[in-house]
Motif scaffolding. Structure first.
Motif, PDB file in Angstrom:
ATOM      1  N   THR A 264       0.835  -1.209   0.000  1.00  0.00           N
ATOM      2  CA  THR A 264       0.000   0.000   0.000  1.00  0.00           C
ATOM      3  C   THR A 264       0.869   1.258   0.000  1.00  0.00           C
ATOM      4  N   ALA A 265       1.899   1.261   0.844  1.00  0.00           N
ATOM      5  CA  ALA A 265       2.797   2.419   0.904  1.00  0.00           C
ATOM      6  C   ALA A 265       3.544   2.578  -0.416  1.00  0.00           C
ATOM      7  N   TYR A 266       3.965   1.454  -0.959  1.00  0.00           N
ATOM      8  CA  TYR A 266       4.702   1.487  -2.220  1.00  0.00           C
ATOM      9  C   TYR A 266       3.822   2.036  -3.341  1.00  0.00           C
ATOM     10  N   ALA A 267       2.544   1.626  -3.323  1.00  0.00           N
ATOM     11  CA  ALA A 267       1.604   2.115  -4.331  1.00  0.00           C
ATOM     12  C   ALA A 267       1.388   3.623  -4.167  1.00  0.00           C
ATOM     13  N   ALA A 268       1.310   4.085  -2.923  1.00  0.00           N
ATOM     14  CA  ALA A 268       1.118   5.526  -2.678  1.00  0.00           C
ATOM     15  C   ALA A 268       2.328   6.307  -3.179  1.00  0.00           C
ATOM     16  N   ALA A 269       3.526   5.774  -2.915  1.00  0.00           N
ATOM     17  CA  ALA A 269       4.749   6.441  -3.390  1.00  0.00           C
ATOM     18  C   ALA A 269       4.783   6.443  -4.922  1.00  0.00           C
ATOM     19  N   SER A 270       4.360   5.340  -5.514  1.00  0.00           N
ATOM     20  CA  SER A 270       4.337   5.267  -6.980  1.00  0.00           C
ATOM     21  C   SER A 270       3.373   6.298  -7.562  1.00  0.00           C
ATOM     22  N   ARG A 271       2.212   6.446  -6.937  1.00  0.00           N
ATOM     23  CA  ARG A 271       1.248   7.450  -7.417  1.00  0.00           C
ATOM     24  C   ARG A 271       1.820   8.856  -7.291  1.00  0.00           C
ATOM     25  N   LEU A 272       2.573   9.076  -6.204  1.00  0.00           N
ATOM     26  CA  LEU A 272       3.230  10.377  -6.025  1.00  0.00           C
ATOM     27  C   LEU A 272       4.203  10.615  -7.173  1.00  0.00           C
ATOM     28  N   GLY A 273       4.955   9.570  -7.526  1.00  0.00           N
ATOM     29  CA  GLY A 273       5.879   9.675  -8.658  1.00  0.00           C
ATOM     30  C   GLY A 273       5.132  10.005  -9.946  1.00  0.00           C
ATOM     31  N   GLU A 274       4.010   9.355 -10.142  1.00  0.00           N
ATOM     32  CA  GLU A 274       3.210   9.633 -11.352  1.00  0.00           C
ATOM     33  C   GLU A 274       2.719  11.083 -11.359  1.00  0.00           C
TER      34      GLU A 274
END
Lengths: 321, 321
Positions: A264-274
Motif C-alpha cells: 500500500t505504501a509502495y503504491a502511494a509512493a508510486s502514485r506520487l511519482g506519477e
C-alpha cells in the motif's frame, strides 16, 4: 502502475510513466568516451576502493550522464560525470551507514569541503576527495559564468548538508516527517545539482526573471521530486529483496505515517511519482512551447534529466543484490 | 600588546592595534535610526525573548553595523543590521549550548533555513526565524545582483554549517585541531558574510578577475581572521571573569596544543591577532592605492569591517558579566 518483475524482488507497483516519460531514451554519443575518461580521472584521484564497485559506478555514471545530456560535448560531460561520481563516492565513503555511527566525523570531513567551496586554501594534508573537489572547482570556474559557479557551489553545499541530515536520522528515523524528508530529498538525490549544472554543460543561461518564475521553478521542482521518488522506489525494492529495506526512505515513511502495509505504501509512493511526472511533463511542455531560446533549452535539459532518472533505476547498481 | 583593565577580568595581554587600526573610528550617522528600525523589525519578527537581551543586542548590532559601513544609506544598513541580528539570534537560540545537547534538533532547524536558501517554498508552520529569513532574502534579492545574492546566500549556508560544526564539538573539543578551528572561525564570526554583504550595502561590484586575485583575497582573509581572534579574546576574557572560559576558543586550543598556561596562550593569540592586523593593513593599503574604483571601495569596506570588530569587543555584551 506496472509491477516490478525483477528476479528476487516482490511484485511492487512501480509508477506507470508510459504517458509522461515513455522512452526509449536517447543514449548519448559519448558514453564510452566518458567511461574511459572516468577511469583516467579515478586513476588521478583514487576515490574508490574495490575494482568491482569502481567498474559498476563508472558504468552507471558514464551512461547516466550521457543520457542526461545527450547533446552535450565531451568536455561538459566529463565535468558533469566527474562531479556526479565525486558526490556518489563521497556519500558511499563518508555518508550513510559509516556516518550514522559518528556524525561528528562526517561533520569534520564536510568542513574540508566547505572550506574549498568557500574559496579557502587547499589543506596541506589533502586526500583524494579534497584534490578531486579542487580539480572540479577549477574546471567549473573556467567553464561557468560567475552566477552559474555560485549556483552550483550552493547546490553542492546543500547536498553535503543533506548527507549530514541523513546521517543524523538514519539511526533514528522516528523523528523524520514526510514533509521534511520530501524537502531534503531533491538535494540528496543530486537532482538540484544536475539542474544547476545543465546550463554549464550545455552552454546556455536562463534570464534571471525567468529563473525565478513559477514557469521555470515548477517543472524544476517536479523533476527533482520525481528523481527522489524513483530513487527511493528503486532502492526500497532492492533492499527489500535483500531483506533490509531502508528506514529512511519515502516508502518506509509513508508506511509509518499512514500505518499501512508495504504494498500500500509502495503504491502511494508510486502514485506520487506519477503525479510529479505529470506536473513535470506539463511544465516542460509549456516551457518548450514559447519564449526565448534558453527556456526551450532548459525544457529539453529538464526532460532529459527526468529521463535519466527513469532509466537509471533499472541499472545493475539498483537491481543486483 | 596592552593589557585588559576591565573590572572583573584578570590582566590578559590584548593585541596592540595602535599601529594598524588605531581609532577613533567613525561612528556612522545612522546608528540611532538603525536601532529604531531594529526595534520595529523585531516587533514584526519576534526572534528574541527577554527585553534586556533584546535591548543589548539591538544596541550592539545597530552601532556595530553603522560603524561597519559609516558611509552607507539607511536601507542598506537596515538590511545588514537585520541580517546580522538574525544570525546572532539564531546562534543564541539554537546554536551553542542549546545545540550541544542535541545536534540532531539543530540539524532539523537548519534544514528549514537551507530549504529557503535553496529557493524552496516557505513552510506552512513557519516560525519567526523562517519568516524573518524570508523577508531578508526578498530584500537581498531586490538590492543585489544575481552573483551578489548567490555569494551572500552561500556565506549564510557556511555560517549555518559552522554553527552545526561548533555544536558537534562543544561537548568534546578534544578532537578539534587549531588548524580546523581557524578554518571555520571566519564563518562563525560572520566576517565572511559581512565581506560579501559590503558590496550590496555600499552599491559597488568587484570585477571577477580582481575578486579571485591574491590582492583581494589576502586582505579579506586577514580581516576575517582578525575578527575571529578578537572575538575569541573578548569572549575568553569575559567568560574567564565568570569562571567558565569557553573550551571552543582560540586561547583554549592554543593552551592545549602548546601545553602552556592561560596568560601565555592569551599572549600567543594576541600576537596572532597583531599579525593578522598587520597583513590586513598592508593588503588594504595596496588595494586602496591603485586600480579601478571598486577596488578602493572594497579596501575601505574591509578597513571599516576590521575597525568594527576592534570596536565591538569593548561593547557591553562582551564586557558585562
Amino acid at each position: 502502475m506496472t509491477t516490478t518483475d525483477r528476479p528476487g524482488t516482490a511484485a511492487l507497483p512501480m509508477p506507470d510513466l508510459s504517458g509522461t516519460f515513455p522512452g526509449p531514451f536517447p543514449t548519448g554519443r559519448h558514453a564510452d568516451l566518458t567511461e574511459e575518461h572516468l577511469g583516467q580521472w579515478l586513476h588521478r584521484f583514487p576515490l574508490l576502493g574495490p575494482p568491482g564497485a569502481q567498474r559498476m559506478l563508472r558504468d552507471i555514471v558514464a551512461h547516466g550522464v550521457a543520457r542526461t545530456f545527450p547533446t552535450a560535448g565531451p568536455d561538459g560531460l566529463f565535468l558533469c560525470a566527474d562531479l556526479f561520481l565525486w558526490l556518489t563516492a563521497f556519500d558511499d565513503t563518508f555518508g550513510e551507514a559509516t556516518a550514522a555511527g559518528s556524525p561528528v566525523r562526517l561533520v569534520r570531513r564536510i568542513q574540508r569541503c566547505v572550506h574549498l567551496l568557500a574559496d579557502g586554501e587547499p589543506p596541506a594534508d589533502a586526500d583524494p576527495f579534497d584534490t578531486a573537489l579542487q580539480d572540479l572547482l577549477v574546471r567549473l570556474r573556467a567553464r561557468a559564468t560567475t552566477a552559474q559557479y555560485l549556483r552550483v557551489t550552493g547546490c553542492l553545499r546543500d547536498v553535503l548538508f543533506g548527507i549530514l541530515w541523513e546521517a543524523h536520522h538514519l539511526a533514528d528515523p522516528g523523528h523524520v516527517t514526510l514533509h521534511d524528508y520530501r524537502a531534503i530529498r531533491p538535494h540528496t538525490v543530486f537532482a538540484r545539482t544536475l539542474v544547476a549544472v545543465a546550463e554549464v554543460v550545455l552552454g546556455y543561461e536562463l534570464p534571471e526573471e525567468a529563473r525565478n518564475s513559477p514557469a521555470v521553478r515548477q517543472p524544476e521542482s517536479a523533476v527533482a521530486d520525481l528523481a527522489g521518488v524513483l530513487n527511493d522506489l528503486g532502492s526500497y525494492a532492492r533492499e527489500s529483496a535483500r531483506g533490509v529495506p531502508d528506514s529512511l526512505n519515502l516508502v518506509a515513511l509513508i508506511r509509518r505515517e499512514q500505518n499501512c502495509d508495504v504494498p500500500t505504501a509502495y503504491a502511494a509512493a508510486s502514485r506520487l511519482g506519477e503525479a510529479h511526472a505529470a506536473t513535470a511533463r506539463r511544465g516542460i511542455g509549456a516551457l518548450a512551447a514559447g519564449g526565448p531560446a534558453p527556456l526551450a533549452q532548459h525544457a529539453r535539459a529538464l526532460e532529459s534529466i527526468a529521463c535519466s532518472y527513469v532509466w537509471h533505476i533499472d541499472h545493475a547498481r539498483y537491481t543486483e543484490a
